[in-house]
Design an enzyme around this catalytic site. Structure first.
Site, PDB file in Angstrom:
ATOM      1  N   SER A  18       0.835  -1.199   0.000  1.00 42.35           N
ATOM      2  CA  SER A  18       0.000   0.000   0.000  1.00 42.35           C
ATOM      3  C   SER A  18       0.878   1.260   0.000  1.00 42.35           C
ATOM      4  CB  SER A  18      -0.956  -0.051   1.201  1.00 42.35           C
ATOM      5  OG  SER A  18      -1.936   0.941   1.130  1.00 42.35           O
TER       6      SER A  18
ATOM      7  N   ASP B 162      -9.712  -5.181  -4.481  1.00 40.87           N
ATOM      8  CA  ASP B 162      -9.149  -4.106  -3.657  1.00 40.87           C
ATOM      9  C   ASP B 162      -9.950  -2.831  -3.910  1.00 40.87           C
ATOM     10  OD1 ASP B 162      -7.555  -2.124  -2.462  1.00 40.87           O
ATOM     11  OD2 ASP B 162      -5.690  -3.101  -3.045  1.00 40.87           O
TER      12      ASP B 162
ATOM     13  N   HIS C  55      -7.455  -5.675  -0.316  1.00 40.42           N
ATOM     14  CA  HIS C  55      -6.243  -4.858  -0.150  1.00 40.42           C
ATOM     15  C   HIS C  55      -5.173  -5.577   0.668  1.00 40.42           C
ATOM     16  CE1 HIS C  55      -4.210  -1.021  -0.398  1.00 40.42           C
ATOM     17  NE2 HIS C  55      -4.088  -0.926   0.920  1.00 40.42           N
TER      18      HIS C  55
END
Length: 307
Positions: free
Chosen positions: A122, A237, A269
């Site tokens: 991320s 995601d 995610h």
């Protein structure tokens, strides 16, 4: 597999507790990978709700013959002290400690110095190319659910997604709030550093934090990279998107042959099976205890061992 307690950034103002998992095998040096967490304060397991993705990845990769250090994020341990620092940027929050982690690995007798990689998840994936350039000097870069966009663009885009999921009346209220939010970023890149340090945006975060990061775009580092890159994303995601993030990496790196891409059906995610698949239900999504998909860990291990 055995675990060794380590201290990342030892001897600095911000020492951090860490854990290094090492595969079994005497008289043998192993490849290794440094894990870099997403946004916000986070412990060494990258705990989100009832899930610990970094522990899953560390255990899984170590079983495949790859050593993995993980450590508490600086803001997780020292957040109260750091919030008063008007000069705080991603350098102090994330980059410095990742470089300390790789330096610790380079001194370790069980680690192959030429096979140290980075996994950024991320926000950590957004920073991974910069960490490499500013001292990481990794053998290769793995970006999980990252983005080449600027942080403020992602935040505004997520706000738009939230708005579109609301009913008509709430949407009208939310649009006004989002307009006020986006106004905070006006003139961000025409401010001087001192002006940006003086301007509070929200929750004590200064404009300088965004400006400094935005002045170092991921694309700038990615286009110069000649080393192998592996970009992974879950199809379900709702924080990093296929269109705006995964496909954007392909556009930036279209001319490079050193990049591998992989999309994973029905993963969110955290690279775990999608439960609700909606940004409005993000807390509920991560409250369900799950594990990082085994195929993801196998693919990462195979890629590291092949490079």
């Amino acid at each position: 597999m055995f675990e060794e307690k380590v201290t990342i950034s030892e001897g600095t103002k911000y020492p951090l507790n860490g854990m290094l998992t090492i595969p079994n095998g005497d008289n043998h040096q192993f490849p290794a990978v440094v894990l870099v967490q997403g946004s916000g304060p986070s412990n060494m397991d990258a705990k989100v709700g009832n899930n610990t993705p970094f522990k899953d990845i560390a255990d899984g990769l170590t079983e495949k013959g790859i050593a993995v250090p993980r450590y508490d994020k600086r803001t997780f341990v020292y957040g109260k002290v750091m919030k008063n620092d008007v000069s705080m940027s991603v350098k102090e929050e994330t980059i410095e400690d990742a470089i300390h982690a790789v330096n610790l690995l380079r001194k370790h007798p069980k680690i192959d110095q030429n096979k140290i990689f980075i996994i950024g998840h991320s926000f950590g994936g957004m920073l991974a190319p910069r960490i490499d350039a500013e001292g990481g000097d990794f053998a290769g870069i793995i970006i999980m659910a990252g983005s080449p966009r600027k942080l403020e663009e992602i935040m505004m885009s997520q706000n738009e997604t939230l708005i579109n999921s609301l009913n008509k009346f709430l949407r009208w209220i939310a649009k006004k709030q989002v307009a006020a939010f986006s106004k905070k970023f006006e003139n961000l890149y025409t401010m001087t550093d001192d002006e940006a340090k003086a301007k509070k945006l929200f929750g004590g975060v200064r404009a300088y934090y965004f400006k400094e990061m935005g002045d170092h775009p991921a694309s700038e580092y990615l286009t110069k990279l000649e080393k192998p890159i592996f970009i992974l994303q879950g199809e379900k995601d709702f924080q990093a998107t296929i269109k705006d993030d995964f496909e954007s990496y392909k556009e930036i790196l279209y001319h490079k042959e050193n990049v591998t891409y992989k999309l994973y059906p029905n993963l969110n995610h955290l690279f775990m099976p999608s439960v609700y698949g909606e940004i409005m239900k993000v807390k509920k999504e991560y409250s369900v205890p799950q594990k990082v998909d085994k195929q993801v860990i196998e693919d990462i291990a195979d890629w590291i061992l092949a490079n």
